[in-house]
Design a protein around this motif. Structure first.
Motif, PDB file in Angstrom:
ATOM      1  N   LEU A  29       8.622 -10.520 -16.476  1.00 30.03           N
ATOM      2  CA  LEU A  29       7.855 -10.819 -15.258  1.00 30.03           C
ATOM      3  C   LEU A  29       8.049  -9.724 -14.213  1.00 30.03           C
ATOM      4  CD1 LEU A  29       6.000 -12.880 -13.962  1.00 30.03           C
ATOM      5  CD2 LEU A  29       7.991 -14.050 -13.051  1.00 30.03           C
ATOM      6  N   ASP A  30       9.271  -9.233 -14.091  1.00 29.07           N
ATOM      7  CA  ASP A  30       9.522  -8.129 -13.152  1.00 29.07           C
ATOM      8  C   ASP A  30       8.690  -6.907 -13.515  1.00 29.07           C
ATOM      9  OD1 ASP A  30      11.209  -9.323 -11.416  1.00 29.07           O
ATOM     10  OD2 ASP A  30      13.064  -8.657 -12.394  1.00 29.07           O
ATOM     11  N   PHE A  83       4.855  -6.703 -12.791  1.00 30.76           N
ATOM     12  CA  PHE A  83       4.448  -6.513 -11.395  1.00 30.76           C
ATOM     13  C   PHE A  83       4.850  -5.152 -10.848  1.00 30.76           C
ATOM     14  CE2 PHE A  83       3.720 -11.067 -11.317  1.00 30.76           C
ATOM     15  CZ  PHE A  83       2.554 -11.120 -10.583  1.00 30.76           C
ATOM     16  N   ASP A 129       4.665  -0.941 -10.476  1.00 35.82           N
ATOM     17  CA  ASP A 129       3.551  -0.029 -10.256  1.00 35.82           C
ATOM     18  C   ASP A 129       2.702   0.083 -11.529  1.00 35.82           C
ATOM     19  OD1 ASP A 129       2.602   1.285  -8.177  1.00 35.82           O
ATOM     20  OD2 ASP A 129       3.826   3.088  -8.390  1.00 35.82           O
ATOM     21  N   GLY A 189      -0.963  -6.124 -10.852  1.00 34.14           N
ATOM     22  CA  GLY A 189      -1.530  -5.992  -9.510  1.00 34.14           C
ATOM     23  C   GLY A 189      -2.615  -4.936  -9.430  1.00 34.14           C
ATOM     24  N   LYS A 232       9.164  -4.414  -3.092  1.00 32.24           N
ATOM     25  CA  LYS A 232       8.592  -4.195  -4.413  1.00 32.24           C
ATOM     26  C   LYS A 232       7.076  -4.408  -4.404  1.00 32.24           C
ATOM     27  CE  LYS A 232      12.494  -5.450  -7.367  1.00 32.24           C
ATOM     28  NZ  LYS A 232      12.997  -6.430  -8.334  1.00 32.24           N
ATOM     29  N   GLU A 233       6.428  -3.876  -5.443  1.00 31.03           N
ATOM     30  CA  GLU A 233       4.976  -4.039  -5.561  1.00 31.03           C
ATOM     31  C   GLU A 233       4.586  -5.516  -5.537  1.00 31.03           C
ATOM     32  OE1 GLU A 233       2.582  -1.656  -5.689  1.00 31.03           O
ATOM     33  OE2 GLU A 233       4.143  -0.167  -5.369  1.00 31.03           O
ATOM     34  N   ARG A 234       5.380  -6.365  -6.199  1.00 31.14           N
ATOM     35  CA  ARG A 234       5.019  -7.783  -6.278  1.00 31.14           C
ATOM     36  C   ARG A 234       5.050  -8.433  -4.907  1.00 31.14           C
ATOM     37  NH1 ARG A 234       9.241 -10.742  -9.981  1.00 31.14           N
ATOM     38  NH2 ARG A 234       7.954 -12.496  -9.366  1.00 31.14           N
ATOM     39  N   PHE A 290       1.867  -7.400  -3.160  1.00 29.42           N
ATOM     40  CA  PHE A 290       0.763  -8.148  -3.761  1.00 29.42           C
ATOM     41  C   PHE A 290       0.726  -9.570  -3.189  1.00 29.42           C
ATOM     42  CE2 PHE A 290      -1.349 -10.589  -7.077  1.00 29.42           C
ATOM     43  CZ  PHE A 290      -2.373  -9.755  -7.491  1.00 29.42           C
ATOM     44  N   ARG A 309      -2.113 -11.460  -0.615  1.00 25.88           N
ATOM     45  CA  ARG A 309      -2.808 -12.718  -0.949  1.00 25.88           C
ATOM     46  C   ARG A 309      -2.544 -13.787   0.109  1.00 25.88           C
ATOM     47  NH1 ARG A 309      -3.647  -8.549  -3.983  1.00 25.88           N
ATOM     48  NH2 ARG A 309      -5.272  -8.960  -5.492  1.00 25.88           N
ATOM     49  N   ARG A 359      -4.068   5.080  -3.073  1.00 28.80           N
ATOM     50  CA  ARG A 359      -3.327   5.401  -4.300  1.00 28.80           C
ATOM     51  C   ARG A 359      -4.258   5.548  -5.487  1.00 28.80           C
ATOM     52  NH1 ARG A 359       1.808   2.893  -5.946  1.00 28.80           N
ATOM     53  NH2 ARG A 359       1.633   4.772  -7.202  1.00 28.80           N
ATOM     54  N   LYS A 363       2.847   9.090  -3.266  1.00 27.49           N
ATOM     55  CA  LYS A 363       3.117   7.685  -2.936  1.00 27.49           C
ATOM     56  C   LYS A 363       3.885   7.533  -1.617  1.00 27.49           C
ATOM     57  CE  LYS A 363       5.239   3.591  -4.989  1.00 27.49           C
ATOM     58  NZ  LYS A 363       6.016   3.071  -6.126  1.00 27.49           N
TER      59      LYS A 363
END
Lengths: 248, 108
Positions: free
Chosen positions: A202-203, A206, A208, A212, B2-4, B7, B11, B75, B82
């Motif tokens: 799961l890490d 997500f 780069d 997403g 982090k990217e998550r 994200f 949302r 990006r 970045k």
């Protein structure tokens, strides 16, 4: 002899298919061939006929010829397809077939492209199975009717043909993006209670270039030859941000 | 971050923005009675803490949502490294937040 005359008449009447095949190494161009049009002829049949009778140096990949191995995917009239299960009658555009290697992958020669970048994405997306048990343990008991198992089953039959990877516009413009097949596989692992590294997977999905980056264009689902829905799998991955890991 | 997390933040801010934008547009359409003038707007907003809170939430949501979206666009479509993209977007977030809150303070 009458038989010969009849044969030559048949030959004269034989309808021909115009086939343009991408030839070259790295740089190349479309080269024209003519192949007799036959009933129930697949695109792979056409390529094989060209290779056997007209261009013995034509390189292409195939193995099972029945839609199981996923090795014969190519671009046919602009769309990625499994050529062994694609009938010429369904895709020929006014008697013309244009056959090119898959998009989004480095070309090697003629219709063969390098699948290494596609395979690498699976590692990058954490789509690698790490079992909870060993071969000495009893098989895990998995309820086939559980929500998790049904979600995994729905996405499981991928044959790794790279059609979705080739169809994806995001893969085309974003070289970091791992693509639909790897994310689809990661989704099956997140729903597999026998996978020991679900949190790590799961890490990774997500990170780069992970889920997403998907724009939900749906080209993967539209072109998947076995009608899986990588789009739905990616949507499932995105939902885990709110719901956490799928339950058992 | 982090990217998550980015994200998720985008949302979540979108969940807030969707009804806020609708109400903002509805008010624009039904509230204007005698032409769009500064006086009429100030009469409606000054001392009104509901609209104060409404637009503070609006500005905060925009300041989170928009820079993350711009970051994705930069990006995907530019060759800017970045780190620089991140710096640009943090700068934009600060500008959006400060100018937005200043505007809210000016009309409440």
């Amino acid at each position: 002899m009458p038989t010969n005359n009849s044969n030559s008449e048949q030959t004269a009447k034989q309808e021909m298919l115009e086939v343009r095949v991408w030839r070259g190494q790295g740089q190349g161009q479309l080269k024209p061939y003519q192949v007799p049009l036959r009933k129930n002829q697949t695109v792979l049949d056409v390529i094989t006929e060209i290779q056997r009778l007209q261009a013995p140096d034509l390189s292409y990949r195939f193995s099972c010829r029945v839609g199981v191995c996923g090795s014969c995917a190519m671009t046919v009239n602009g769309k990625p397809r499994w050529t062994c299960r694609t009938h010429v009658s369904k895709v020929a555009d006014e008697g013309v077939l244009t056959i090119e290697p898959l998009r989004n992958l480095p070309k090697i020669k003629d219709l063969v492209c390098d699948l290494a970048p596609f395979i690498d994405t699976w590692q990058k997306a954490g789509a690698v199975f790490k079992p909870t048990g060993t071969r000495y343990d009893a098989p895990a008991k998995v309820d086939p009717d559980s929500a998790c198992r049904r979600a995994a089953d729905a996405s499981l039959q991928c044959i790794n043909c790279a059609v979705c990877y080739s169809a994806c516009d995001v893969v085309n413009w974003n070289k970091d993006y791992v693509g639909p097949a790897a994310l689809n596989r990661a989704w099956t692992l997140l729903n597999d209670v026998r996978h020991d590294e679900r949190a790590a997977t799961l890490d990774k999905v997500f990170e780069d270039g992970g889920c997403g980056s998907c724009h939900s264009h749906g080209n993967c689902t539209r072109h998947c030859p076995i009608e899986l829905s990588p789009s739905a799998s990616i949507a499932g991955l995105k939902r885990t941000l709110f719901t956490g890991l799928p339950g058992k | 971050m982090k990217e998550r997390h980015l994200f998720l933040l985008q949302r979540l801010s979108a969940i807030f923005l969707a009804p806020l934008v609708v109400l903002h547009l509805v008010v624009i359409m039904i509230a204007v009675r005698n032409g769009l003038s500064a006086e009429e707007i100030l009469n409606r907003t000054q001392g009104n803490y509901f609209w104060g809170g409404f637009y503070v939430l609006f500005v905060v949501s925009v300041s989170i949502h928009a820079p993350i979206g711009i970051r994705n666009v930069l990006r995907e479509w530019t060759a800017i490294p970045k780190t620089q993209v991140n710096q640009i977007c943090i700068f934009l977030a600060v500008i959006f937040l400060m100018s937005g809150l200043r505007a809210v303070a000016a009309v409440i």
